[in-house]
Design a protein around this motif. Structure first.
Motif, mmCIF file in Angstrom:
data_model
loop_
_atom_site.group_PDB
_atom_site.id
_atom_site.type_symbol
_atom_site.label_atom_id
_atom_site.label_comp_id
_atom_site.label_asym_id
_atom_site.label_seq_id
_atom_site.Cartn_x
_atom_site.Cartn_y
_atom_site.Cartn_z
ATOM 1 N N TYR A 71 -74.850 -26.888 -66.456
ATOM 2 C CA TYR A 71 -74.984 -26.026 -65.278
ATOM 3 C C TYR A 71 -73.973 -24.884 -65.314
ATOM 4 C CZ TYR A 71 -74.533 -24.323 -60.537
ATOM 5 O OH TYR A 71 -74.443 -23.501 -59.450
ATOM 6 N N ALA B 177 -75.237 -21.090 -65.573
ATOM 7 C CA ALA B 177 -75.025 -20.254 -64.388
ATOM 8 C C ALA B 177 -74.095 -19.086 -64.702
ATOM 9 C CB ALA B 177 -74.453 -21.096 -63.250
ATOM 10 N N SER C 271 -75.547 -15.267 -64.806
ATOM 11 C CA SER C 271 -74.959 -14.385 -63.792
ATOM 12 C C SER C 271 -74.290 -13.182 -64.445
ATOM 13 C CB SER C 271 -73.938 -15.151 -62.946
ATOM 14 O OG SER C 271 -74.546 -16.195 -62.232
ATOM 15 N N GLY D 220 -70.639 -15.411 -59.955
ATOM 16 C CA GLY D 220 -71.825 -15.325 -59.112
ATOM 17 C C GLY D 220 -71.683 -14.264 -58.035
ATOM 18 N N LEU E 156 -78.316 -20.809 -58.703
ATOM 19 C CA LEU E 156 -79.470 -20.696 -59.594
ATOM 20 C C LEU E 156 -80.689 -20.095 -58.904
ATOM 21 C CD1 LEU E 156 -79.238 -24.002 -61.678
ATOM 22 C CD2 LEU E 156 -78.501 -21.702 -62.307
#
Length: 318
Positions: A67, A71, A75, A153, A166
């Protein structure tokens, strides 16, 4: 509350996989939350005690890394190709204050992950030294991936960043499927870790009998108690599926009191005759300040839940 948040997160990850293939909205978030609750219950029935997790802790680390890497990379890719973003906090002045306080509680919620190395460190002597080493690692090297994903993010998507990152990313479908599946599986394991102390207490006090952990009596007790507990959590998660709000509420009611208030107060009670006036004043200051923060964060989180409940509705598909 923390496990309600985990079930919401698991449901969101399942929904994120679903919408990659179908956009008909036949299945909505509450349906996926129900599926997630069922999987969590089945997992809880099959893991009779904390030590039975064993290899699952390795899988937990593996899923977390999938993850984090996916991610972060997606991003970064989106952020490099995106136009200028808005980083301001939307809403009125009061709304901004409550959102900021809730965000602080969210951040503290993330530090709950220190529970796992603490538990593992107690397996061998010397327990205290091992626990301190585990916590030092957790709050130095351990926080780097969390902050990397958080800041990346927000840099990539600004104030439109979803509480489930996500939902924002773009990229190859297979990568997003893998990342969402990893998030789902990690959530199932993490929920069980945090619920295990309660499970262990109830099993030891009321349910565990001699014989195999999978005997009819022991298994029936787990199905009844753990299944009932997770059913209630799943219902609340589907009723109020506001992940960020529940994370804030958990930070206010759990992380702040246990980490900052209780620890300082216990130290004061244990060492009260050995502390100087300045040391006592410092610890009492911590107790008072973080008590105020806990109350403020709880009010902010409850306000966010009420506001979102009015904006959307019960069993919302968000």
């Amino acid at each position: 509350m923390i496990n309600t948040g985990y079930i919401i997160l698991a449901g969101q990850s399942l929904k994120a996989i679903y919408v990659l293939f179908r956009d008909d909205h036949i299945l909505k978030l509450p349906h996926f939350i129900a599926m997630a609750g069922l999987v969590c219950a089945i997992f809880a029935f099959g893991i009779p005690h904390l030590s039975a997790l064993r290899i699952w802790l390795g899988f937990s680390t593996f899923f977390s890394l999938i993850y984090i890497i996916a991610a972060f990379v997606l991003s970064l890719r989106d952020g490099m190709n995106a136009p200028a973003r808005d980083y301001s906090i939307p809403g009125s002045k009061a709304s901004k204050i409550f959102s900021s306080v809730g965000a602080a509680a969210n951040l503290l919620f993330a530090f709950n992950t220190g529970m796992l190395p603490e538990i593992q460190a107690t397996v061998e002597q010397p327990v205290v030294d091992n626990m301190l080493k585990a916590l030092y690692f957790q709050f130095t090297a351990g926080v780097l991936p969390m902050y990397a994903v958080t800041f990346m993010g927000y840099w990539a998507y600004g104030s439109t960043t979803s509480s489930y990152l996500l939902n924002n990313v773009t990229g190859p479908i297979w990568v997003k499927i893998m990342a969402n599946a990893a998030a789902f599986l990690q959530t199932v394991i993490a929920l069980h870790i945090f619920a295990s102390p309660m499970y262990e207490y109830l099993d030891t006090r009321y349910g565990r009998s001699k014989g195999s952990a999978f005997s009819f009596q022991n298994l029936s007790f787990r199905v009844l108690v753990r299944g009932g507990y997770l059913s209630v959590n799943t219902l609340v998660a589907a009723l109020l599926p506001f992940l960020g709000d529940f994370m804030s509420l958990t930070g206010a009611f759990s992380t702040l009191p246990l980490t900052f208030i209780l620890a300082n107060h216990m130290y004061l009670m244990a060492k009260k005759n050995k502390l100087t006036v300045s040391q006592k004043s410092w610890h009492w200051l911590n107790v008072c300040v973080f008590s105020g923060m806990s109350v403020a964060a709880a009010i902010a989180a409850l306000r966010l839940i009420v506001t979102d409940s009015k904006t959307y509705h019960f069993f919302a598909d968000i």
